[in-house]
Scaffold this active site. Sequence first.
Site, PDB file in Angstrom:
ATOM      1  CG  ASP A  40      39.258 -22.234  49.940  1.00 21.93           C
ATOM      2  OD1 ASP A  40      40.578 -23.209  49.943  1.00 21.93           O
ATOM      3  OD2 ASP A  40      38.937 -21.988  50.804  1.00 21.93           O
ATOM      4  CD  GLU A  43      36.571 -18.627  47.753  1.00 19.59           C
ATOM      5  OE1 GLU A  43      37.553 -18.059  47.892  1.00 19.59           O
ATOM      6  OE2 GLU A  43      35.257 -18.671  47.584  1.00 19.59           O
TER       7      GLU A  43
END
Length: 253
Positions: free
Chosen positions: A122, A166
């Site tokens: 991420d 994300e």
Amino acid sequence: MQVSDRTKDVIESLTFFAFVAITALCLSFTFSIIVYSLGLPADPENFIVANLFIATCVAVPTGAIAAQHEFRMRIYQRTLEDIASTDPLTGLLNRKFFRQFAVEELARMKRTEVTSAIALFDLDYFKAVNDRYGHGGGDVVLREIAAVAYSELRGPFDRLGRWGGEEFVIMLSNVELEQAQSVCERVRASIERHMIFLDGQPVNVTASFGLALLPPGADFDKVLEQADHALYDSKAKGRNCVSVLGRPQRVAA
């Protein structure tokens, strides 16, 4: 050489057209023979020729219309499948279909006895990007990072998906642990080098990776959990690195 889905649709639609047209011609010819055998037409030869001509005039446009309809239906069906299987923002596999692919890969691995790997990554401090540039800016970052990561993978052999927010997930097929680390490091370095412009300002983002080996017969969820623990380890050790089961390492790209 692989054939694209669009080429397959065209070939199958043309095949469908040929089937419809030939079927119509055969039925017409059979009808002509039956009528001829009954001795009904005054001029049998001209009757058969005229009948086949009319049948051709009917069969060709009928087949064309049917093939066009078949082609459009295939495109529509494929579009629906793409919508269902991909993340609308990045175009990557969504969580559901990535998991489905992983199950299929595990079945293949059981037959071939090869190992694969799962990596979670991420974006570091992504919230700060959203806070400064808004969600529109954040979306730009996610799209560009998805494209950068995808470009570093091995085409049809590896799969990249958006796991949520994300966070992204990678399945590296037919690799040993060292190879998987090298690929993840290459992706990490490429993300770090990539420059994104938001509101005319250059923005750099980095990513943290967690990696776990996926041996034949493994439980996907357990391996994913190991990769998740490794990802947290990367963040605890300073971010922007690749960790394997809690041991952050960097290898040459």
